[in-house]
Design a protein around this motif. Structure first.
Motif, PDB file in Angstrom:
ATOM      1  N   SER A  45       0.823  -1.215   0.000  1.00 48.83           N
ATOM      2  CA  SER A  45       0.000   0.000   0.000  1.00 48.83           C
ATOM      3  C   SER A  45       0.856   1.263   0.000  1.00 48.83           C
ATOM      4  CB  SER A  45      -0.931   0.001   1.225  1.00 48.83           C
ATOM      5  OG  SER A  45      -1.824  -1.085   1.189  1.00 48.83           O
ATOM      6  N   GLU A 100      -1.042   4.326  -1.347  1.00 42.03           N
ATOM      7  CA  GLU A 100      -2.323   4.196  -0.640  1.00 42.03           C
ATOM      8  C   GLU A 100      -2.047   4.299   0.863  1.00 42.03           C
ATOM      9  OE1 GLU A 100      -4.001   0.531  -1.938  1.00 42.03           O
ATOM     10  OE2 GLU A 100      -4.207   1.184  -4.021  1.00 42.03           O
ATOM     11  N   TRP A 101      -2.057   5.517   1.355  1.00 42.68           N
ATOM     12  CA  TRP A 101      -1.533   5.774   2.692  1.00 42.68           C
ATOM     13  C   TRP A 101      -2.459   5.329   3.812  1.00 42.68           C
ATOM     14  CZ3 TRP A 101       3.283   6.102   2.249  1.00 42.68           C
ATOM     15  CH2 TRP A 101       3.867   6.712   1.134  1.00 42.68           C
ATOM     16  N   HIS A 102      -3.757   5.330   3.570  1.00 42.95           N
ATOM     17  CA  HIS A 102      -4.656   4.915   4.648  1.00 42.95           C
ATOM     18  C   HIS A 102      -4.471   3.442   5.019  1.00 42.95           C
ATOM     19  CE1 HIS A 102      -8.491   3.490   6.451  1.00 42.95           C
ATOM     20  NE2 HIS A 102      -8.333   4.593   7.163  1.00 42.95           N
ATOM     21  N   LEU A 119      -1.215   2.977   6.798  1.00 44.78           N
ATOM     22  CA  LEU A 119      -1.244   3.448   8.183  1.00 44.78           C
ATOM     23  C   LEU A 119      -1.982   2.453   9.078  1.00 44.78           C
ATOM     24  CD1 LEU A 119      -0.653   5.652  10.260  1.00 44.78           C
ATOM     25  CD2 LEU A 119      -2.766   6.788   9.570  1.00 44.78           C
ATOM     26  N   VAL A 120      -3.056   1.870   8.555  1.00 44.48           N
ATOM     27  CA  VAL A 120      -3.794   0.866   9.319  1.00 44.48           C
ATOM     28  C   VAL A 120      -2.886  -0.322   9.646  1.00 44.48           C
ATOM     29  CG1 VAL A 120      -5.681  -0.819   9.262  1.00 44.48           C
ATOM     30  CG2 VAL A 120      -6.062   1.510   8.435  1.00 44.48           C
TER      31      VAL A 120
END
Length: 219
Positions: A48, A53-55, A58-59
Protein backbone atom coordinates in the motif's frame (compact mmCIF):
# COMPACT_ATOMS: atom_id res chain seq x y z
CA UNK A 1 6.14 -36.67 25.55
CA UNK A 2 5.44 -36.64 29.29
CA UNK A 3 1.98 -36.11 30.74
CA UNK A 4 2.98 -32.58 31.77
CA UNK A 5 4.19 -31.79 28.27
CA UNK A 6 1.03 -33.23 26.75
CA UNK A 7 -0.99 -30.91 28.97
CA UNK A 8 1.03 -27.91 27.86
CA UNK A 9 0.69 -28.94 24.23
CA UNK A 10 -3.08 -29.28 24.58
CA UNK A 11 -3.26 -25.76 26.01
CA UNK A 12 -1.11 -24.50 23.12
CA UNK A 13 -3.54 -25.99 20.60
CA UNK A 14 -6.46 -24.34 22.41
CA UNK A 15 -4.61 -21.00 22.38
CA UNK A 16 -3.85 -21.39 18.67
CA UNK A 17 -7.56 -21.96 18.11
CA UNK A 18 -8.32 -18.88 20.23
CA UNK A 19 -5.94 -16.84 18.08
CA UNK A 20 -7.57 -18.11 14.90
CA UNK A 21 -11.01 -17.27 16.25
CA UNK A 22 -10.01 -13.73 17.21
CA UNK A 23 -8.15 -13.21 13.94
CA UNK A 24 -11.29 -14.14 12.02
CA UNK A 25 -13.22 -11.43 13.87
CA UNK A 26 -10.49 -8.89 13.11
CA UNK A 27 -10.18 -9.90 9.47
CA UNK A 28 -13.91 -9.65 8.86
CA UNK A 29 -14.18 -6.34 10.71
CA UNK A 30 -11.31 -4.69 8.81
CA UNK A 31 -11.85 -6.40 5.47
CA UNK A 32 -8.41 -7.91 4.95
CA UNK A 33 -6.21 -6.93 7.89
CA UNK A 34 -5.22 -9.29 10.68
CA UNK A 35 -4.94 -8.84 14.44
CA UNK A 36 -2.56 -11.77 14.95
CA UNK A 37 -0.82 -12.44 11.61
CA UNK A 38 1.71 -9.60 11.39
CA UNK A 39 3.51 -10.92 8.31
CA UNK A 40 0.33 -10.45 6.29
CA UNK A 41 -0.15 -6.95 7.67
CA UNK A 42 3.46 -6.06 6.89
CA UNK A 43 3.08 -7.21 3.28
CA UNK A 44 -0.12 -5.23 2.83
CA UNK A 45 1.42 -2.20 4.51
CA UNK A 46 4.46 -2.32 2.23
CA UNK A 47 2.42 -2.77 -0.95
CA UNK A 48 0.00 0.00 0.00
CA UNK A 49 2.78 2.44 0.88
CA UNK A 50 4.62 1.72 -2.37
CA UNK A 51 1.44 2.33 -4.36
CA UNK A 52 0.73 5.54 -2.47
CA UNK A 53 -2.32 4.20 -0.64
CA UNK A 54 -1.53 5.77 2.69
CA UNK A 55 -4.66 4.91 4.65
CA UNK A 56 -4.30 1.10 4.45
CA UNK A 57 -0.55 1.50 4.98
CA UNK A 58 -1.24 3.45 8.18
CA UNK A 59 -3.79 0.87 9.32
CA UNK A 60 -1.27 -1.93 8.84
CA UNK A 61 1.47 -0.01 10.63
CA UNK A 62 -0.86 0.79 13.55
CA UNK A 63 -1.89 -2.84 14.03
CA UNK A 64 1.74 -4.04 13.92
CA UNK A 65 2.70 -1.40 16.49
CA UNK A 66 -0.16 -2.37 18.80
CA UNK A 67 0.67 -6.07 18.49
CA UNK A 68 4.29 -5.41 19.48
CA UNK A 69 3.08 -3.25 22.36
CA UNK A 70 0.93 -6.17 23.48
CA UNK A 71 4.00 -8.40 23.48
CA UNK A 72 5.87 -5.82 25.55
CA UNK A 73 3.09 -5.50 28.12
CA UNK A 74 2.53 -9.26 28.28
CA UNK A 75 6.25 -9.85 28.78
CA UNK A 76 6.50 -7.26 31.54
CA UNK A 77 3.47 -8.66 33.34
CA UNK A 78 4.64 -12.24 32.95
CA UNK A 79 8.21 -11.52 34.07
CA UNK A 80 6.94 -9.68 37.13
CA UNK A 81 4.80 -12.56 38.44
CA UNK A 82 7.24 -15.39 37.72
CA UNK A 83 5.61 -18.81 38.05
CA UNK A 84 2.17 -17.25 37.73
CA UNK A 85 3.03 -15.99 34.23
CA UNK A 86 0.47 -18.06 32.40
CA UNK A 87 -2.43 -17.13 34.61
CA UNK A 88 -1.49 -13.43 34.63
CA UNK A 89 -0.94 -13.17 30.86
CA UNK A 90 -4.13 -15.06 30.06
CA UNK A 91 -5.98 -12.83 32.52
CA UNK A 92 -4.59 -9.80 30.71
CA UNK A 93 -5.66 -11.32 27.41
CA UNK A 94 -9.18 -11.85 28.73
CA UNK A 95 -9.37 -8.23 29.94
CA UNK A 96 -8.23 -6.89 26.56
CA UNK A 97 -10.75 -9.08 24.75
CA UNK A 98 -13.43 -7.71 27.06
CA UNK A 99 -12.37 -4.18 26.10
CA UNK A 100 -12.84 -5.20 22.46
CA UNK A 101 -16.40 -6.35 23.22
CA UNK A 102 -17.06 -3.04 24.98
CA UNK A 103 -15.72 -1.22 21.94
CA UNK A 104 -18.17 -3.07 19.73
CA UNK A 105 -21.00 -2.05 22.06
CA UNK A 106 -20.23 1.63 21.45
CA UNK A 107 -19.61 0.93 17.76
CA UNK A 108 -15.94 1.93 17.87
CA UNK A 109 -13.98 -0.14 15.37
CA UNK A 110 -10.77 1.54 16.53
CA UNK A 111 -11.19 0.32 20.10
CA UNK A 112 -12.13 -3.18 18.92
CA UNK A 113 -9.13 -3.62 16.67
CA UNK A 114 -6.66 -1.96 19.06
CA UNK A 115 -7.77 -4.22 21.91
CA UNK A 116 -7.68 -7.35 19.74
CA UNK A 117 -4.17 -6.62 18.47
CA UNK A 118 -2.93 -5.93 22.00
CA UNK A 119 -4.57 -9.15 23.22
CA UNK A 120 -2.95 -11.27 20.52
CA UNK A 121 0.45 -9.74 21.20
CA UNK A 122 0.06 -10.50 24.90
CA UNK A 123 -1.10 -14.06 24.21
CA UNK A 124 2.18 -14.82 22.47
CA UNK A 125 4.03 -14.34 25.76
CA UNK A 126 2.10 -17.03 27.65
CA UNK A 127 4.84 -19.64 27.17
CA UNK A 128 7.80 -17.28 27.01
CA UNK A 129 10.74 -18.11 29.27
CA UNK A 130 12.49 -14.75 29.01
CA UNK A 131 14.95 -15.90 26.35
CA UNK A 132 12.76 -15.55 23.30
CA UNK A 133 11.87 -19.24 23.39
CA UNK A 134 8.15 -19.74 23.03
CA UNK A 135 5.45 -21.73 21.28
CA UNK A 136 4.12 -20.09 18.14
CA UNK A 137 0.46 -19.35 18.84
CA UNK A 138 -0.77 -16.68 16.43
CA UNK A 139 1.44 -17.31 13.40
CA UNK A 140 2.14 -20.59 11.68
CA UNK A 141 4.94 -20.11 9.17
CA UNK A 142 7.60 -21.39 11.56
CA UNK A 143 5.31 -24.19 12.69
CA UNK A 144 4.75 -25.31 9.10
CA UNK A 145 8.50 -25.25 8.48
CA UNK A 146 8.96 -27.54 11.48
CA UNK A 147 6.16 -29.75 10.18
CA UNK A 148 7.94 -30.08 6.85
CA UNK A 149 11.25 -30.83 8.54
CA UNK A 150 9.52 -33.44 10.68
CA UNK A 151 8.08 -35.15 7.61
CA UNK A 152 11.53 -35.14 6.00
CA UNK A 153 13.02 -36.63 9.16
CA UNK A 154 10.35 -39.35 9.22
CA UNK A 155 11.02 -40.20 5.58
CA UNK A 156 14.74 -40.61 6.26
CA UNK A 157 14.40 -42.95 9.22
CA UNK A 158 14.07 -40.47 12.08
CA UNK A 159 11.20 -39.90 14.50
CA UNK A 160 8.09 -41.02 12.66
CA UNK A 161 5.39 -38.91 14.25
CA UNK A 162 7.09 -35.77 15.56
CA UNK A 163 5.56 -33.74 12.73
CA UNK A 164 2.07 -34.41 14.08
CA UNK A 165 2.66 -31.96 16.95
CA UNK A 166 3.10 -29.11 14.51
CA UNK A 167 0.21 -30.26 12.33
CA UNK A 168 -1.96 -30.14 15.45
CA UNK A 169 -1.07 -26.51 16.16
CA UNK A 170 -1.84 -25.52 12.57
CA UNK A 171 -5.14 -27.39 12.60
CA UNK A 172 -5.99 -25.71 15.91
CA UNK A 173 -5.55 -22.29 14.32
CA UNK A 174 -7.58 -23.33 11.28
CA UNK A 175 -10.39 -24.69 13.45
CA UNK A 176 -10.43 -21.45 15.42
CA UNK A 177 -10.78 -19.41 12.23
CA UNK A 178 -13.75 -21.52 11.22
CA UNK A 179 -15.38 -21.17 14.63
CA UNK A 180 -14.78 -17.42 14.73
CA UNK A 181 -16.23 -16.95 11.26
CA UNK A 182 -19.32 -18.97 12.11
CA UNK A 183 -19.90 -17.21 15.42
CA UNK A 184 -19.43 -13.79 13.82
CA UNK A 185 -21.98 -14.68 11.18
CA UNK A 186 -24.49 -15.58 13.87
CA UNK A 187 -24.04 -12.80 16.46
CA UNK A 188 -21.43 -10.36 15.14
CA UNK A 189 -18.72 -8.98 17.41
CA UNK A 190 -20.71 -9.99 20.49
CA UNK A 191 -19.34 -13.45 19.71
CA UNK A 192 -16.02 -12.28 21.13
CA UNK A 193 -17.46 -13.22 24.52
CA UNK A 194 -16.60 -16.80 23.52
CA UNK A 195 -12.93 -15.81 23.26
CA UNK A 196 -13.16 -13.96 26.58
CA UNK A 197 -14.57 -17.06 28.23
CA UNK A 198 -11.83 -19.34 26.88
CA UNK A 199 -9.03 -16.98 27.99
CA UNK A 200 -10.59 -16.45 31.41
CA UNK A 201 -11.12 -20.19 31.95
CA UNK A 202 -7.50 -20.95 31.10
CA UNK A 203 -6.31 -18.12 33.36
CA UNK A 204 -8.34 -19.56 36.23
CA UNK A 205 -7.01 -23.04 35.55
CA UNK A 206 -3.39 -21.92 35.64
CA UNK A 207 -4.06 -19.83 38.76
CA UNK A 208 -4.81 -23.09 40.54
CA UNK A 209 -1.66 -24.77 39.22
CA UNK A 210 1.02 -22.08 38.70
CA UNK A 211 4.27 -23.08 37.03
CA UNK A 212 2.97 -26.33 35.55
CA UNK A 213 4.49 -27.50 32.29
CA UNK A 214 7.22 -24.95 31.66
CA UNK A 215 9.51 -27.67 30.32
CA UNK A 216 7.47 -27.76 27.13
CA UNK A 217 7.89 -24.08 26.30
CA UNK A 218 10.47 -24.81 23.65
CA UNK A 219 8.00 -26.67 21.41
Amino acid sequence: MSGEDRGTYAVAVVLAALAGCVDAFGFITLGGFFVSFMSGNTTRMGVSATEGEWHPALVGASIVTLFVLGVVVGSLVGDRVGLRRRSAVLGLTAVLLTVAVAGSAVESTQIVIAALALAMGAENTVFDRGSGSSISLTYMTGTLVRLGRGVATALTGGARWEWLRFAGLWLGLLAGVGIGTGVHRLVGLAGLWVAVGVAAALAAGFARRPGVGFSAAST
